[in-house]
Design a protein around this motif. Structure first.
Motif, PDB file in Angstrom:
ATOM      1  N   SER A   1       0.792  -1.238   0.000  1.00  0.00           N
ATOM      2  CA  SER A   1       0.000   0.000   0.000  1.00  0.00           C
ATOM      3  C   SER A   1       0.825   1.288   0.000  1.00  0.00           C
ATOM      4  CB  SER A   1      -1.042  -0.022   1.108  1.00  0.00           C
ATOM      5  OG  SER A   1      -0.464  -0.322   2.324  1.00  0.00           O
ATOM      6  N   PRO A   2       2.072   1.313   0.513  1.00  0.00           N
ATOM      7  CA  PRO A   2       2.821   2.568   0.354  1.00  0.00           C
ATOM      8  C   PRO A   2       3.310   2.813  -1.070  1.00  0.00           C
ATOM      9  CG  PRO A   2       3.604   1.334   2.249  1.00  0.00           C
ATOM     10  CD  PRO A   2       2.735   0.415   1.472  1.00  0.00           C
ATOM     11  N   MET A   3       3.322   1.765  -1.914  1.00  0.00           N
ATOM     12  CA  MET A   3       3.915   1.938  -3.240  1.00  0.00           C
ATOM     13  C   MET A   3       3.195   2.950  -4.138  1.00  0.00           C
ATOM     14  SD  MET A   3       5.164  -1.901  -4.081  1.00  0.00           S
ATOM     15  CE  MET A   3       5.429  -1.602  -5.813  1.00  0.00           C
ATOM     16  N   PRO A   4       1.843   2.879  -4.226  1.00  0.00           N
ATOM     17  CA  PRO A   4       1.179   3.881  -5.078  1.00  0.00           C
ATOM     18  C   PRO A   4       1.469   5.306  -4.612  1.00  0.00           C
ATOM     19  CG  PRO A   4      -0.362   2.174  -4.423  1.00  0.00           C
ATOM     20  CD  PRO A   4       0.890   1.928  -3.656  1.00  0.00           C
ATOM     21  N   ILE A   5       1.623   5.477  -3.312  1.00  0.00           N
ATOM     22  CA  ILE A   5       1.937   6.810  -2.792  1.00  0.00           C
ATOM     23  C   ILE A   5       3.344   7.191  -3.222  1.00  0.00           C
ATOM     24  CG2 ILE A   5       2.237   8.179  -0.704  1.00  0.00           C
ATOM     25  CD1 ILE A   5       0.248   6.369   0.682  1.00  0.00           C
TER      26      ILE A   5
ATOM     27  N   PHE B   1      -5.148   5.980   6.495  1.00  0.00           N
ATOM     28  CA  PHE B   1      -4.047   5.018   6.323  1.00  0.00           C
ATOM     29  C   PHE B   1      -2.930   5.685   5.527  1.00  0.00           C
ATOM     30  CE2 PHE B   1      -6.885   0.938   6.382  1.00  0.00           C
ATOM     31  CZ  PHE B   1      -7.060   1.100   7.734  1.00  0.00           C
ATOM     32  N   ALA B   2      -3.346   6.354   4.442  1.00  0.00           N
ATOM     33  CA  ALA B   2      -2.357   7.012   3.581  1.00  0.00           C
ATOM     34  C   ALA B   2      -1.614   8.091   4.355  1.00  0.00           C
ATOM     35  CB  ALA B   2      -3.041   7.616   2.361  1.00  0.00           C
ATOM     36  N   VAL B   3      -2.350   8.821   5.193  1.00  0.00           N
ATOM     37  CA  VAL B   3      -1.710   9.887   5.962  1.00  0.00           C
ATOM     38  C   VAL B   3      -0.682   9.276   6.916  1.00  0.00           C
ATOM     39  CG1 VAL B   3      -2.084  11.760   7.594  1.00  0.00           C
ATOM     40  CG2 VAL B   3      -3.725  11.375   5.765  1.00  0.00           C
TER      41      VAL B   3
ATOM     42  N   SER C   1      -5.966  11.746  -3.485  1.00  0.00           N
ATOM     43  CA  SER C   1      -5.803  11.441  -4.899  1.00  0.00           C
ATOM     44  C   SER C   1      -5.293  10.026  -5.125  1.00  0.00           C
ATOM     45  CB  SER C   1      -4.874  12.463  -5.560  1.00  0.00           C
ATOM     46  OG  SER C   1      -3.580  12.319  -5.050  1.00  0.00           O
ATOM     47  N   VAL C   2      -4.670   9.416  -4.129  1.00  0.00           N
ATOM     48  CA  VAL C   2      -4.160   8.053  -4.332  1.00  0.00           C
ATOM     49  C   VAL C   2      -5.146   7.008  -3.801  1.00  0.00           C
ATOM     50  CG1 VAL C   2      -2.296   6.460  -3.828  1.00  0.00           C
ATOM     51  CG2 VAL C   2      -1.775   8.855  -4.222  1.00  0.00           C
ATOM     52  N   PHE C   3      -5.599   7.191  -2.604  1.00  0.00           N
ATOM     53  CA  PHE C   3      -6.554   6.235  -2.032  1.00  0.00           C
ATOM     54  C   PHE C   3      -7.954   6.653  -2.467  1.00  0.00           C
ATOM     55  CE2 PHE C   3      -4.399   3.973   1.737  1.00  0.00           C
ATOM     56  CZ  PHE C   3      -3.189   3.981   1.095  1.00  0.00           C
TER      57      PHE C   3
END
Lengths: 277, 459
Positions: free
Chosen positions: B163-167, B383-385, B409-411
């Motif tokens: 999950s960190p990869m798209p970010i 989660f993204a934050v 924009s990613v999640f």
């Protein structure tokens, strides 16, 4: 008894000794702790029976037989028979290698016949030649944007140098007398290239090609392990993923045999073009 | 007002702590949503009809107050009958229910052979892709960098990623910046810290100085969780121990060869280490952060915008599969269908131990942790934050970070909300939530303060 017969016997002896030692080394089992049966059910045999993780020759033989009797099965994109995987690998090697032949031999001729080009291109060749083909992989993936073509490119780039250098060397070292004879007979440059230089340089060129095919076959396995998908390299990676040493040994055997066959093919070809002076 | 609420309900509260107005508090709403998420709706037709009727009613009475007055006087069923007389509800419903044509049927989806990818993989043998009109090939891939490159090269239409990869891809950390999206989380929990058997008496992290650890990738939850765990125990993950990125398949071999002392890895790698008698499970990752996200289903923004119907169908298939995987009674069957060589290539019992949560821990005990791994597709923006805070904490990104913008924009939480409803699941009401990591509450609205609160950091 002839020498080759004696050599054959020694070869077989070495093989038997090796297999015997292998069998003995892997058949023993180390001591294990007592386990609760419910717990033991969840564990593998390495842990429960203390069996060596290294398979014995009998196990490898049995799996090899299984692969040989069913080499072309296809259970979807990630699980194909050994025969199909080999075909993919050989196909990639063939394409990359042929492209390399098409580039290396004419370029080698140019370098061998022209002092100027030889000097001008030398620094590039010297720098590019020692680069490990796999180091090209990320760059290839980034620029070509297709893993299959990238693998072919890597084969191309690794097999081009030995052929190029050998062709140039072969062409440059054609005996002066033959060229002088051609000149006195007023043979045109094209005819000279094909009827005098090419036959004279052919053995050297084929030596280069033989070195190249060996390197190409070495590299394809590594390249396929890296990009995955299909091929014998992918097969090794996939079985390693499952920690199946048995299958990895099988693949190693097959890779060795195919490599030997490719090498022998070019050795035969080299014999065809070599004439005793 | 959310689209799938029933506008015919006059008792519906217009304001309350609970976003849907049906519960007394947010907590109660969340609880109900979780329960509902596990049930697939009975009839699709009925649902579409309700949506269409609701839309029509809303068009006639745009003001909530006026609509309520109307409904109170005539009653909901009379209102519905009255509307259907002058508006062909059934035709409209049909139009809505008809799926738009899929732009591209044959797709390639890349995955790494670990149980995190369960929904992506099982959707193939269990027919979830087919059900949504797609012909998908799931392709096994050797490592995360290759997955990234192949997706960027468009060899894969979508892929299983950490999950960190798209970010990271979107920000251009470790690659060129390319707008990437992550419309669904694959799994939550499902990782573990495994140590070599020789360390079975060193259960206190304080005694781990000088250890060599492996994580699957630099931009992974594994890396951030392991660093977090070590730092909480007073070890500096950069100076006191060594952390290297090792592809999951190579981890067990490295552990056996004594190259590393342990790893925080995805399953089945942990269980495989136990199965082969080389390691033991120190803790499950759920003990660090319960219900943490791990892997994700990701696609480029280009694919999402270029073929929206294909993307919707694909995501629906994944969400559908995820919902199926949530149920404990299906887990055994899933283990059997994803263990073969074409997918994970692992012994069935290893995969089964991971998915059912009844497992050997490598120290002689059989443990029973049903939520060792769970599946929840919803990509909470918080989660993204959190991931961004950790990227910044460990110096992977520098300078000012627009946490909320990147997260949004990613999640793609809003997309997921919509599609979860379409496949009959109830999405959570909020796209963000607060959670607790090792006893410390994370407030997604104050990321900078969160980073500052840590003693060990690289900022």
């Amino acid at each position: 008894m002839t020498l080759s017969a004696r050599a054959g016997i020694v070869s077989i002896l070495i093989l038997v000794l090796f297999l015997g030692a292998w069998h003995l080394a892997t058949s023993g089992s180390s001591s294990v702790q007592q386990m609760d049966p419910e717990y033991a059910k969840l564990m593998g045999i390495t842990a429960t029976q203390g069996k060596s993780a290294m398979p014995g020759p009998l196990q490898v033989g049995a799996t090899l037989w299984k692969h040989l009797t069913n080499p072309f099965y296809d259970n979807g994109p990630n699980d194909k028979g050994l025969g199909i995987q080999l075909a993919y690998s050989i196909g990639r090697v063939a394409i990359g290698y042929l492209l390399a032949v098409l580039v290396a031999i004419p370029l080698g001729f140019l370098i061998g016949m022209s002092q100027l080009m030889s000097r001008a291109l030398d620094p590039f060749i010297q720098v590019l030649k020692p680069i490990s083909p796999l180091a090209w992989m990320p760059l290839a993936l980034y620029t070509i944007k297709d893993s299959n073509y990238s693998a072919i490119f890597v084969i191309f780039i690794c097999s081009v140098w030995p052929m190029l250098i050998n062709t140039a060397f072969g062409v440059a070292t054609v005996r002066k007398e033959w060229l002088n004879v051609a000149r006195t007979l007023e043979v045109g440059p094209l005819k000279r290239a094909f009827t005098v230089i090419l036959p004279a340089a052919a053995p050297t060129i084929l030596t280069g090609m033989r070195i190249s095919i060996g390197i190409a076959w070495l590299v394809i396995v590594a390249a396929e392990m890296l990009v995955g998908g299909t091929g014998i390299g992918y097969f090794v990676w996939n079985e390693w993923n499952n920690l199946s040493i048995t299958n990895v040994i099988n693949a190693i055997l097959v890779i060795g045999i195919v490599g030997m066959v490719l090498d022998q093919l070019l050795a035969r070809a080299a014999k065809l073009v070599t004439y005793p002076e | 007002m959310p689209m799938f609420d029933n506008p015919f309900d006059p008792k519906r509260r217009l304001t309350s702590g609970c976003p849907c107005g049906q519960h007394k508090s947010v907590a109660e709403h969340d609880q109900a949503a979780r329960l509902q998420a596990q049930e697939v709706a009975a009839s699709e037709d009925k649902r579409y009809e309700n949506v269409v009727a609701g839309t029509v009613l809303r068009a006639m009475f745009p003001q909530d107050a006026a609509r309520r007055a109307f409904l109170k006087t005539v009653g909901a069923s009379t209102a519905l009958a009255a509307i259907s007389q002058f508006f062909p509800l059934s035709t409209a419903t049909e139009v809505f229910a008809q799926a738009k044509p899929i732009e591209k049927k044959d797709l390639k989806v890349g995955f790494i052979p670990i149980t995190c990818a369960t929904p992506i993989i099982m959707a193939k043998p269990m027919g979830f892709y087919e059900k949504h009109g797609l012909n998908v090939d799931v392709i096994k891939t050797a490592g995360w960098a290759v997955v990234r490159d192949k997706t960027i090269n468009k060899e894969y239409d979508a892929a299983h990623m950490l999950s960190p990869m798209p970010i990271a891809i979107t920000l251009g950390a470790g690659s060129n910046p390319i707008p990437y999206t992550m419309p669904a989380v694959e799994n939550i929990n499902g990782q573990a810290i495994t140590l070599a058997v020789k360390h079975k008496d060193k259960r206190d992290p304080k005694s781990w100085k000088g250890f060599k650890f492996a994580v699957p990738f630099d931009y992974s939850m594994h890396n951030y969780l392991l660093r977090y765990y070590l730092a909480e125990h007073g070890l500096d993950p950069d100076t006191d121990v060594q952390i290297r990125a090792v592809p999951p398949p190579e981890m067990v071999a490295n552990l056996r060869a004594d190259n590393i002392d342990g790893f925080l890895a995805p399953d089945p790698v942990n269980q495989r280490a136990v199965y082969d008698g080389v390691g033991f499970i120190h803790i499950l990752s759920k003990e660090i952060w319960d219900r943490h996200p791990c892997c994700a289903f990701a696609a480029s923004q280009e694919f999402v915008k270029g073929s929206p119907n294909t993307y919707a169908a694909l995501l629906k298939a994944i969400i559908d599969a995820t919902a199926f995987a949530t149920k404990p009674e299906n887990r055994k069957q899933i283990a059997e269908s994803i263990a073969p060589a074409n997918y994970l290539n692992q012994p069935v019992t290893v995969v089964e131990q991971v998915l059912t949560g009844k497992f050997a821990d490598g120290l002689g005990n059989v443990k029973n942790v049903p939520d060792r791994i769970d599946f929840d597709p919803f990509p909470y923006e918080s989660f993204a934050v959190w991931i961004l805070t950790q990227m910044k904490r460990w110096g992977q990104i520098k300078g000012e970070v627009k946490y909320a913008d990147v997260a949004k924009s990613v999640f793609l939480a809003t997309d997921t909300t919509k599609l979860m409803k379409e496949v009959g699941l109830t999405p959570p009401s909020s796209t963000s939530k607060s959670f607790v990591v090792m006893g410390k509450t994370f407030d997604p609205s104050k990321p900078e303060e969160y980073i500052k609160s840590f003693k060990i950091k690289r900022v």
